[in-house]
Design an enzyme around this catalytic site. Sequence first.
Site, PDB file in Angstrom:
ATOM      1  N   ASP A 261       0.809  -1.267   0.201  1.00 43.13           N
ATOM      2  CA  ASP A 261      -0.065  -0.128   0.051  1.00 43.13           C
ATOM      3  C   ASP A 261       0.882   1.482   0.076  1.00 43.13           C
ATOM      4  OD1 ASP A 261      -2.793   1.189   0.416  1.00 43.13           O
ATOM      5  OD2 ASP A 261      -1.559   1.999   2.105  1.00 43.13           O
ATOM      6  N   ALA A 262       0.445   2.207  -0.870  1.00 45.97           N
ATOM      7  CA  ALA A 262       1.043   3.610  -0.630  1.00 45.97           C
ATOM      8  C   ALA A 262       2.547   3.764  -0.647  1.00 45.97           C
ATOM      9  CB  ALA A 262       0.147   4.603   0.352  1.00 45.97           C
ATOM     10  N   VAL A 263       3.372   3.185  -1.455  1.00 42.13           N
ATOM     11  CA  VAL A 263       4.684   2.870  -1.488  1.00 42.13           C
ATOM     12  C   VAL A 263       5.200   4.520  -1.459  1.00 42.13           C
ATOM     13  CG1 VAL A 263       4.827   0.795  -2.353  1.00 42.13           C
ATOM     14  CG2 VAL A 263       5.033   2.639  -3.871  1.00 42.13           C
ATOM     15  N   GLU A 298       1.090  -0.190  -4.993  1.00 46.86           N
ATOM     16  CA  GLU A 298       0.143   0.841  -4.975  1.00 46.86           C
ATOM     17  C   GLU A 298       1.042   2.281  -5.042  1.00 46.86           C
ATOM     18  OE1 GLU A 298      -3.496   3.217  -3.465  1.00 46.86           O
ATOM     19  OE2 GLU A 298      -2.096   2.462  -2.110  1.00 46.86           O
ATOM     20  N   ASP A 323      -3.872   4.144 -12.029  1.00 47.19           N
ATOM     21  CA  ASP A 323      -4.833   4.908 -11.961  1.00 47.19           C
ATOM     22  C   ASP A 323      -5.253   5.675 -13.107  1.00 47.19           C
ATOM     23  OD1 ASP A 323      -5.662   4.193  -9.346  1.00 47.19           O
ATOM     24  OD2 ASP A 323      -4.540   6.032  -8.182  1.00 47.19           O
ATOM     25  N   VAL A 325      -5.523   4.824 -16.111  1.00 49.29           N
ATOM     26  CA  VAL A 325      -6.472   4.043 -17.141  1.00 49.29           C
ATOM     27  C   VAL A 325      -7.943   4.150 -16.202  1.00 49.29           C
ATOM     28  CG1 VAL A 325      -7.234   1.983 -17.865  1.00 49.29           C
ATOM     29  CG2 VAL A 325      -4.851   2.445 -17.882  1.00 49.29           C
ATOM     30  N   HIS A 326      -8.030   4.103 -14.903  1.00 46.26           N
ATOM     31  CA  HIS A 326      -9.383   4.100 -14.343  1.00 46.26           C
ATOM     32  C   HIS A 326      -9.936   5.543 -14.542  1.00 46.26           C
ATOM     33  CE1 HIS A 326     -11.778   5.597 -10.932  1.00 46.26           C
ATOM     34  NE2 HIS A 326     -12.597   4.256 -11.028  1.00 46.26           N
ATOM     35  N   HIS A 327      -9.062   6.687 -14.364  1.00 52.15           N
ATOM     36  CA  HIS A 327      -9.561   7.775 -14.263  1.00 52.15           C
ATOM     37  C   HIS A 327     -10.094   8.344 -15.810  1.00 52.15           C
ATOM     38  CE1 HIS A 327      -8.205   7.841 -10.428  1.00 52.15           C
ATOM     39  NE2 HIS A 327      -7.213   8.841 -10.416  1.00 52.15           N
ATOM     40  N   HIS A 391     -11.436  -0.503  -4.320  1.00 46.14           N
ATOM     41  CA  HIS A 391     -12.055  -0.081  -2.970  1.00 46.14           C
ATOM     42  C   HIS A 391     -11.929   1.455  -2.645  1.00 46.14           C
ATOM     43  CE1 HIS A 391      -7.665  -0.290  -1.862  1.00 46.14           C
ATOM     44  NE2 HIS A 391      -7.891   0.478  -0.930  1.00 46.14           N
ATOM     45  N   ASP A 392     -10.949   2.288  -3.049  1.00 44.43           N
ATOM     46  CA  ASP A 392     -10.696   3.547  -3.045  1.00 44.43           C
ATOM     47  C   ASP A 392     -11.704   4.399  -3.772  1.00 44.43           C
ATOM     48  OD1 ASP A 392      -8.778   4.034  -1.168  1.00 44.43           O
ATOM     49  OD2 ASP A 392      -6.902   3.373  -2.638  1.00 44.43           O
TER      50      ASP A 392
END
Length: 599
Positions: A261-263, A298, A323, A325-327, A391-392
């Site tokens: 998570d959140a590297v 991530e 992210d 691609v999602h956005h 989930h985010d």
Amino acid sequence: MSDRLGATPIAGGTRFEEWAPDASRVEIVLDGDGRVVLLERADPVAGTWVGTADGVGHGDRYRIRLDGGEPLADPASGWQPDGVFGPSAVVDPARFIWHDDGWPGVPLADTVLYEVHVGTFTPAGTLDAAIGELDRLCRLGVTTVELMPLNQFSGARNWGYDGVFWSAVQDTYGGPEALARFVDAAHARGLAVVLDVVYNHLGPEGSVHQRIAPYFTDAVRTPWGAAINVAGPGSDLVRRTIIESACRWITDFHVDGLRVDAVHAFFDPTARPFLAELTTAVHAAGAAAGRTVLVIAESSDNDPRLVRPVADGGLGFDAVWNDDVHHALRVALTGDRRGYYADYAGVEHLAAAFARRWVFDGRYSVARGRTHGQRADDVPFERFVVFTVNHDHIGNTPDGARPPYDDRRRLLAAAAILLSPFTPMLFMGEEYAEPAPFPFFVDHTDPALLEATRRGREQEFRDTWSGHVLDPADPATFAAAVLHPELGEEEPHRTVLAAYTELLALRRRVGVLRGDAQQHVTRHGDAVVVDRRRGRERAMLVLAFGAVPTVLDVDTAGLTIAFDSAARRWGGDGTTSVLDDARLAVGPNTAVLLTTPLP
């Protein structure tokens, strides 16, 4: 591993090794019989202490006491059977029963991830209950279950990112033995298991770490407070604690990989990058176990060094969440430009992401007010994890609502992800159009902390979102998120599930969709065309957005339609057609896959 921090069972007892550099006396207080075991200094420079307790084994509870003070839980605890405020307990991996000899893992090229929150995946909310859902995931065609964080958090309800014991499996999910049963059951069905791990911060309630050793640094602040100390004085032992935890999931629990998570939240200016140490150790643990183990980052930094080999100056991750691609996909489907979507131009940027991996690869970002990212043309597409939602992107909204896609847009989005050259990930329930939301929820015991969490959520959405912000502490907020997989047997959910299953079958069957291939991406107005060729194999993915039918000038010679989201079998109008070798007619919000004849 007989020499790791925390409690390690040995013949006739348990070995304890604790890090307490400022203590003059360190004791283990055994809850069962009240015995006190005095530890001896092992390394005066590092500040470690070692001792053995005879007759202590699996499930026995203990605490650490420094200089006669209050007994505390073990920062390296592998089990908190009574919650974050209770004692730690010894975990003996020899008690786990395995049937997975010879399990090889799943290579990245074949990976299809399925993200699961254990607490809401079933009404019981346990790992044992989740085993009962594995067969339907096999029928769907995913290869890898990605479990959201399991490390011990306060209370019974949490996303998992408020965990305070890095190596302890949440007691309300069933504890360590339940995780071993789940992984063994998954392997028996040919499914890999990836565990989401949170090493960049600790939750706000129940942590004892800073009372024992310098686990944090004030050199930099993160959204969660002081950063984890991986570069300052004492950081060698912090690194050791985290790396031993990461390897423990691989060796003791047979987990097939980690999503870290959140590297970006690690502050590490050293010449010996902590993240490179972490990926190297985890890969070595996988090699020693004889199976493929993946480490996924991530990060929204769009930094290709994350997924370049350590030997080449990279950090050695196998893949990174993408992210962009999602956005871009969400903006193309909805036109929503709130919050972090403001940077994205929909179809134009979706085409850019398919061509160049990231949208922001050295481009100026308005939201950030600076140039962001770096080109990654040398990085294989499979090293980027993509999704229609996670989930985010559901939970970080006022009510946790799933994307507002009708059936037509839903299948277009699914095809864009599942037939892409990237590594796809589904979020639990999307495959049958689960209506349950996934809002943010917590179960802290401190009323002041709960109130601060409520205020923080309201402030977060005040300027960019409208609507009522659900109370994260209300049990009803959590209850509303529990899945209803039985809906997959009813219409219209059954048709959606059949379409997702078909898409995943095509991903397996059409080899040119995955791995190395010549790829040409073009934009035709509101449509993106991804044309992939390898030898005589060819596959053309057409993603048509917009509100009206259109005719695309594309080379369709030798291709036939393998999937059409507008086909009548999926509830569409059946208007897609190959007009000739150079033209394709498609309707609005339609995904079409054309291929050379399939074997």
